[in-house]
Write a protein that holds these residues in place. Sequence first.
Motif, PDB file in Angstrom:
ATOM      1  N   THR A  29       0.816  -1.212   0.000  1.00  0.00           N
ATOM      2  CA  THR A  29       0.000   0.000   0.000  1.00  0.00           C
ATOM      3  C   THR A  29       0.851   1.264   0.000  1.00  0.00           C
ATOM      4  O   THR A  29       0.603   2.194  -0.770  1.00  0.00           O
ATOM      5  CB  THR A  29      -0.937  -0.015   1.220  1.00  0.00           C
ATOM      6  OG1 THR A  29      -1.586  -1.282   1.273  1.00  0.00           O
ATOM      7  CG2 THR A  29      -1.974   1.069   1.124  1.00  0.00           C
ATOM      8  N   THR A  33       1.258   3.871  -3.116  1.00  0.00           N
ATOM      9  CA  THR A  33       0.970   5.292  -2.908  1.00  0.00           C
ATOM     10  C   THR A  33       2.143   6.159  -3.378  1.00  0.00           C
ATOM     11  O   THR A  33       1.957   7.170  -4.053  1.00  0.00           O
ATOM     12  CB  THR A  33       0.682   5.555  -1.413  1.00  0.00           C
ATOM     13  OG1 THR A  33      -0.449   4.761  -1.009  1.00  0.00           O
ATOM     14  CG2 THR A  33       0.397   7.029  -1.145  1.00  0.00           C
ATOM     15  N   VAL A 223       1.125  10.082   5.251  1.00  0.00           N
ATOM     16  CA  VAL A 223       0.276   8.905   5.049  1.00  0.00           C
ATOM     17  C   VAL A 223       0.744   7.770   5.950  1.00  0.00           C
ATOM     18  O   VAL A 223       1.917   7.389   5.928  1.00  0.00           O
ATOM     19  CB  VAL A 223       0.319   8.441   3.569  1.00  0.00           C
ATOM     20  CG1 VAL A 223      -0.466   7.130   3.392  1.00  0.00           C
ATOM     21  CG2 VAL A 223      -0.240   9.519   2.649  1.00  0.00           C
ATOM     22  N   ALA A 225       0.659   4.143   6.276  1.00  0.00           N
ATOM     23  CA  ALA A 225       0.386   2.938   5.479  1.00  0.00           C
ATOM     24  C   ALA A 225       1.087   1.745   6.122  1.00  0.00           C
ATOM     25  O   ALA A 225       1.775   0.980   5.458  1.00  0.00           O
ATOM     26  CB  ALA A 225       0.847   3.140   4.035  1.00  0.00           C
ATOM     27  N   VAL A 357      -9.781   4.490   3.658  1.00  0.00           N
ATOM     28  CA  VAL A 357      -8.909   5.659   3.840  1.00  0.00           C
ATOM     29  C   VAL A 357      -9.566   6.563   4.880  1.00  0.00           C
ATOM     30  O   VAL A 357     -10.741   6.909   4.758  1.00  0.00           O
ATOM     31  CB  VAL A 357      -8.710   6.448   2.526  1.00  0.00           C
ATOM     32  CG1 VAL A 357      -7.783   7.641   2.751  1.00  0.00           C
ATOM     33  CG2 VAL A 357      -8.151   5.541   1.429  1.00  0.00           C
ATOM     34  N   ILE A 365      -3.346  10.931   7.296  1.00  0.00           N
ATOM     35  CA  ILE A 365      -4.119  10.083   6.372  1.00  0.00           C
ATOM     36  C   ILE A 365      -3.738   8.637   6.648  1.00  0.00           C
ATOM     37  O   ILE A 365      -2.559   8.271   6.588  1.00  0.00           O
ATOM     38  CB  ILE A 365      -3.782  10.430   4.909  1.00  0.00           C
ATOM     39  CG1 ILE A 365      -4.065  11.910   4.634  1.00  0.00           C
ATOM     40  CG2 ILE A 365      -4.566   9.533   3.952  1.00  0.00           C
ATOM     41  CD1 ILE A 365      -3.387  12.449   3.392  1.00  0.00           C
ATOM     42  N   VAL A 367      -4.381   4.590   5.608  1.00  0.00           N
ATOM     43  CA  VAL A 367      -4.965   3.668   4.631  1.00  0.00           C
ATOM     44  C   VAL A 367      -4.654   2.247   5.077  1.00  0.00           C
ATOM     45  O   VAL A 367      -3.533   1.932   5.464  1.00  0.00           O
ATOM     46  CB  VAL A 367      -4.441   3.931   3.200  1.00  0.00           C
ATOM     47  CG1 VAL A 367      -2.914   3.914   3.146  1.00  0.00           C
ATOM     48  CG2 VAL A 367      -4.997   2.914   2.205  1.00  0.00           C
ATOM     49  N   ASP A 381      -6.500   6.184  -4.742  1.00  0.00           N
ATOM     50  CA  ASP A 381      -7.476   6.761  -3.803  1.00  0.00           C
ATOM     51  C   ASP A 381      -6.790   7.623  -2.742  1.00  0.00           C
ATOM     52  O   ASP A 381      -7.273   8.707  -2.393  1.00  0.00           O
ATOM     53  CB  ASP A 381      -8.278   5.650  -3.097  1.00  0.00           C
ATOM     54  CG  ASP A 381      -9.229   4.931  -4.050  1.00  0.00           C
ATOM     55  OD1 ASP A 381      -9.397   5.402  -5.194  1.00  0.00           O
ATOM     56  OD2 ASP A 381      -9.796   3.902  -3.636  1.00  0.00           O
ATOM     57  N   VAL A 382      -5.675   7.109  -2.209  1.00  0.00           N
ATOM     58  CA  VAL A 382      -4.961   7.847  -1.162  1.00  0.00           C
ATOM     59  C   VAL A 382      -4.431   9.171  -1.701  1.00  0.00           C
ATOM     60  O   VAL A 382      -4.584  10.227  -1.081  1.00  0.00           O
ATOM     61  CB  VAL A 382      -3.770   7.018  -0.611  1.00  0.00           C
ATOM     62  CG1 VAL A 382      -2.928   7.858   0.345  1.00  0.00           C
ATOM     63  CG2 VAL A 382      -4.283   5.779   0.101  1.00  0.00           C
ATOM     64  N   GLN A 385      -6.906  11.970  -2.199  1.00  0.00           N
ATOM     65  CA  GLN A 385      -7.266  12.664  -0.959  1.00  0.00           C
ATOM     66  C   GLN A 385      -6.082  13.440  -0.393  1.00  0.00           C
ATOM     67  O   GLN A 385      -6.245  14.538   0.137  1.00  0.00           O
ATOM     68  CB  GLN A 385      -7.806  11.658   0.059  1.00  0.00           C
ATOM     69  CG  GLN A 385      -9.042  10.943  -0.493  1.00  0.00           C
ATOM     70  CD  GLN A 385      -9.886  10.284   0.568  1.00  0.00           C
ATOM     71  OE1 GLN A 385      -9.997  10.769   1.694  1.00  0.00           O
ATOM     72  NE2 GLN A 385     -10.498   9.172   0.213  1.00  0.00           N
ATOM     73  N   ALA A 386      -4.885  12.874  -0.540  1.00  0.00           N
ATOM     74  CA  ALA A 386      -3.688  13.542   0.007  1.00  0.00           C
ATOM     75  C   ALA A 386      -3.414  14.873  -0.690  1.00  0.00           C
ATOM     76  O   ALA A 386      -2.933  15.819  -0.065  1.00  0.00           O
ATOM     77  CB  ALA A 386      -2.470  12.616  -0.124  1.00  0.00           C
TER      78      ALA A 386
END
Length: 518
Positions: A29, A33, A223, A225, A357, A365, A367, A381-382, A385-386
């Motif tokens: 993931t 990203t 993020v 992850a 997420v 953030i 995920v 998707d991440v 939004q990020a």
Amino acid sequence: MGMMNRDESIAALQAGEEFDLLVIGGGATGLGTAVDAASRGHRVALVEAHDFAKGTSSRSTKLVHGGVRYLKQGNISLVVEALKERGLMAQNAPHLVHDMAFVIPSYKWWDGPFYGIGLRIYDTLAGKLGLGPSRNLNRDETVERIPTIETEGLHGGILYHDGQFDDARLAVNLAQTAVENGAVIANYLRAAGLVKEGGIVVGAELRDGESGEEFVVRAKAVVNATGVFVDELRQSDDAAAKPVVAVSQGVHLVLPHRFLPGDSAIMVPQTEDGRVLFAVPWHDRVVVGTTDTPLPEASIEPRALDEELDFLMEHARKYLADDPTRDDVLSVFAGLRPLVSSGDGSDTAAMSRDHTVLISESGLITVTGGKWTTYRKMGEDVVDQAEMVAGVDARDCVTKGLRIHGWQENGDGPLAWYGSDARVIEELRQSDPVLAEVLDEGVELTAAEVRFAVEQEMARTVEDVLARRSRALLLDARAAIRMAPRVAGLMAGFLGRNGEWEKEQVGQFEDLARGYLM
């Protein structure tokens, strides 16, 4: 291209630059990203506390699949998305993703659900990304496909297609792809804590696992992850955060090729614990899995429980004519699934394997969930939004058509998994007889791959080389233990380490590898 140099990465991270995105976690993931954001042109840093894909992402069943079993749960949308992603993975990393025929055997004594209509839906959904239509097999055709299948009570079977891959190799190729797109990436770099200003996350404090040094990296968005460990970082961000991950353990056994000599896999849709069971040819071995055991907490090096091993052995004997014994098992590996909890979380087989997420008040953030097959979509998707959290310009995702490092069609031989890098290893082998030497008959690994792993793939430990850059530990744990001293000696030379380091590395690896023996 794609050469990963840890010293350069650490220097770049310490230079004081503010990144658009700091990704914590170097599994499927996090790497997905980083590739997505970097290929859009954002400035990205990624840090991993251990090694890339050390956790869940190197311990999968090695399948790229739509998830036939989600049809049974009526989760058609999850299947549609996964089948689309399966097709993209095969296009973007053909050196690692292969078509595989699966046979679902049908027995008189087994009255489980018949998958005929479900698989027709699977074929229709797969559409032009489909790898081939499913069809019914009679008894003889089933035996022809799976010569070692248990024939007592066998009616016939159903044939369908799915994909197979090498998870840890894809992870390292994704790291290289991110680097080629301008990302700064380092392993053995732990996020010791988040840095906040006015209640907003503005970066993280990092601790170098090799030097012990600590420093801060600033970013417009961070993020989380970290897979099964996401709740630790969420709770350091906000003490009141309720845990979102429930941990489920999946265990696999690896058997010699003779137990499933064809090129087709077996899929048993319904075992006693409600799991599907796979026996899949992989790297000239057979992977048998998996279990679904809820665990109270996550650990970095999970261990198979005795009852899980008994369960897998019993089922392997049930479906294979030649009954494997414990002595036949070459390796045992366990992985933890991060299941996103919904409700009481008592039945992990029914819990969501969809990804989630979350964005906290401070802008962290998170995920988690999901599976390897949908890693690219998760990354997209991440980053969508990020971009908003970071306040940077929104840019279109380009990963649908982005070729992954090593991209090559129709490679063959034992180095095929390296894709276009195979010729670099071939050249190393030819340049020096020492590098051409096979380290152990049990696994075809030469010193050239060890050198390549250190110089171009950021391998820092014997475990990195034997568990993930090559898959020796999973293919034959005893052979991996025998090779460890030689690998440590070679690595010490390439990394400029002393005899003390060598001894320590061999000891650490042997301790770890003993857990992979039955």
